[in-house]
Enzyme design. Sequence first.
Site, PDB file in Angstrom:
ATOM      1  N   HIS A  58       7.779  71.424  12.755  1.00  0.00           N
ATOM      2  CA  HIS A  58       9.224  71.668  13.566  1.00  0.00           C
ATOM      3  C   HIS A  58       9.286  71.488  14.329  1.00  0.00           C
ATOM      4  CE1 HIS A  58      12.714  73.763  13.469  1.00  0.00           C
ATOM      5  NE2 HIS A  58      11.873  75.174  14.156  1.00  0.00           N
ATOM      6  N   CYS A 114      15.268  69.584  10.954  1.00  0.00           N
ATOM      7  CA  CYS A 114      15.231  69.467  12.424  1.00  0.00           C
ATOM      8  C   CYS A 114      15.046  68.968  13.155  1.00  0.00           C
ATOM      9  CB  CYS A 114      14.218  70.991  12.776  1.00  0.00           C
ATOM     10  SG  CYS A 114      12.439  70.384  12.097  1.00  0.00           S
TER      11      CYS A 114
END
Lengths: 168, 562
Positions: free
Chosen positions: A40, A110
């Site tokens: 992430h 993301c």
Amino acid sequence: MEKNETTIYSVQLYIYDLSRGMARNLSPIMLGKQLDGIWHTAIVVYGDEFFFGGVGISSCSPGGTMLGSPDTVVELGNTEVTEEIFMDYLSSLGESTYRGDKYRLFEHNCNTFTNEVAQFLTGRKIPSYITDLPSEVLSTPFGQILRPILDSIHIAPPGGNVINGRPS
Amino acid sequence: MAESSGTDPTVDSNVVENAAKDRTMIVVTVKTPKDKEEIAILEDSSVAQFKEEISKRFNAKLDQLVLIFAGKILKDGDTLNQHGIKDGLTVHLVIKTAPKATSGSTSQNSASSSGTPQANSSSSASSPVPNASTPPGTGPAIQPPNLLSGFGDLSSLSGMGMGSANFMELQQQMQRQLMSNPEMLSQIMDNPLVQNMMSNPDLMRQMIVTNPQMQQLMERNPEISHMLNNPELMRQTMELARNPAMMQEMMRNQDRALSNLESIPGGYNALRRMYTDIQEPMFSAAREQFGNNPFSALGGNLDSGVQPSRTENREPLPNPWGPPGTAPSESRGTGSSTTTSSNGGTAPSVSSLPNPLGINASGLGNGVFSSPGMQSLMQQISENPQLMQNMLSAPYMRSMMQSLAQNPDLASQMQNPEALSVMTNPRAMQALMQIQQGLQTLQTEAPGLMPSLAPGGIPGIPSTTGGSVAPEGPPPPTQGSNPSADVSPSQQQQQLMQQMLQMFAGGVTTTQAVTPEVRFQQQLDQLSAMGFLNREANLQALIATGGDINAAIERLLGSQPS
């Protein structure tokens, strides 16, 4: 006349491993290939961290989400873009392609956001091992099987404030 | 000669002027957050000229335009060459919003992909067709969304006769689908449109009231209709329904309150009355509607199901480690307000709980810890630590103690107070559940992996005590929902984990509760044929290694003085 009054801001990429090391250990068994982490990412600039999740574009202080400190920090370079322009840019993104409901774990996540913002700010992309992750997973039979479940998952690390898409 | 790149440039009128001259045209892509255009311009233009073009194409004023390339802001006085802008490259554009109300004036509509059907502006809930062309930029639906488009992807997935005009029928179908796949519930709850819908109390109320069973119930128990009419309560309930973690919290509080209530003289009777009068008809109404209820297999006495959650164990619960079907039923008598929320198109409150905890009751095989009864038991335990203590003193624990005795390591673990606290920690149980699920999946995917995976193959799986809200989805391997940082289980805890894993793994692969001796008959024979004559020791070794002959032999050899 070029850089007389423009301030330079440094841009960093914060990389977090969502699996906390479990991917590194378990991926050879589960997927058949080595994945060092479930990445992430977030962009850190102007002293703030920005990322995209199931609730839309969020911001917080660097390392301020529940994920804690990043595993890796990559220097993306410098930008002349001012914070004001950047916030305008983010607002536009947040109204269109990066609304909360546009989140897709595999295709529009993301890391997609971070990649785009990185290019906007610095002209450089984020390291490819991050953006290649979804296709790596999907190319395994296990990933294919899990796909319907995973598709419905929205990752939204708590601790950030959502940037309102509407012009302020 | 005018040269252009391989791709077809969107030719501007300006090009015609310059075509005659001997200068190079380049095509530069200009990208806004919402849009993208290709602009042909002379290679040696200045930024100012470039901006002119852009201003025309994007319909914006010159002073609103901010051009960015490679992290630099392009100033009017610069030239494109100066910044290295060449053919085929992309320049970023931000159109400042200061003078105008909305940014990015042109073609906003084209930018947003209509992958998910958006909210419909029709206020009636009966038009079934998901409508994709809605005015964008209104953000998440403020208008009451169409129920179907609220379920967006799901309705297109099922592809059923959603053209039916009968809303009730649709609702029934939806609920039936829900019951057959609890996963869907969490999917649905995650959908922001649904969440918005649930935040509209009137709509919710309407939905609940139009349900015929509810109407029946309301006739019988006027308190329910009274409750439905109280908007504050509705709102609170819907908040609960939306936020599974909050609901869990709420349930826990209610449980505590209720158990306090019980200690008042006559309180227990009041509770019981409350259950039978309100809860039961509601549940049976809900259950009828939902058809095959995964918990119907639990059958048994509704009464005895209520008691474990609030009282001391007055009666011994049926043996959960026995064959499924005699396991305790799971109804949780927690009062009517929470069950109201259950009728918003979801199952009775019981099954909305398992989902946040990642317990998938309908999709599990046999095994020690995976019967639906066991699941419900675990869930109850996780919410009421007191129950754990009660359980330990109940008669059927003997069978468990027996198996513990056979595996002395595990016995000492279980008595370890630390281990006990792990077991009563709801989040630890949750993590265990997830692990177990993962193992289940593994077992179906790659049966050969299990023996090698269980013992020590997963070092240091943390039993997190950190506060993780709303786990991010059932499958553990690719998610790893353990965001809290401090992970340093003690040596013993780690061992406990491994033992439990073994138990899970063992539970998954064996389908009957037979004694180890019978199970390992074949291995025992082999061992004695090899010359290991001490049957007791053989058995111990086999149990410890889960039936792995080679490891057992090593164990035996290691324990012999040489």
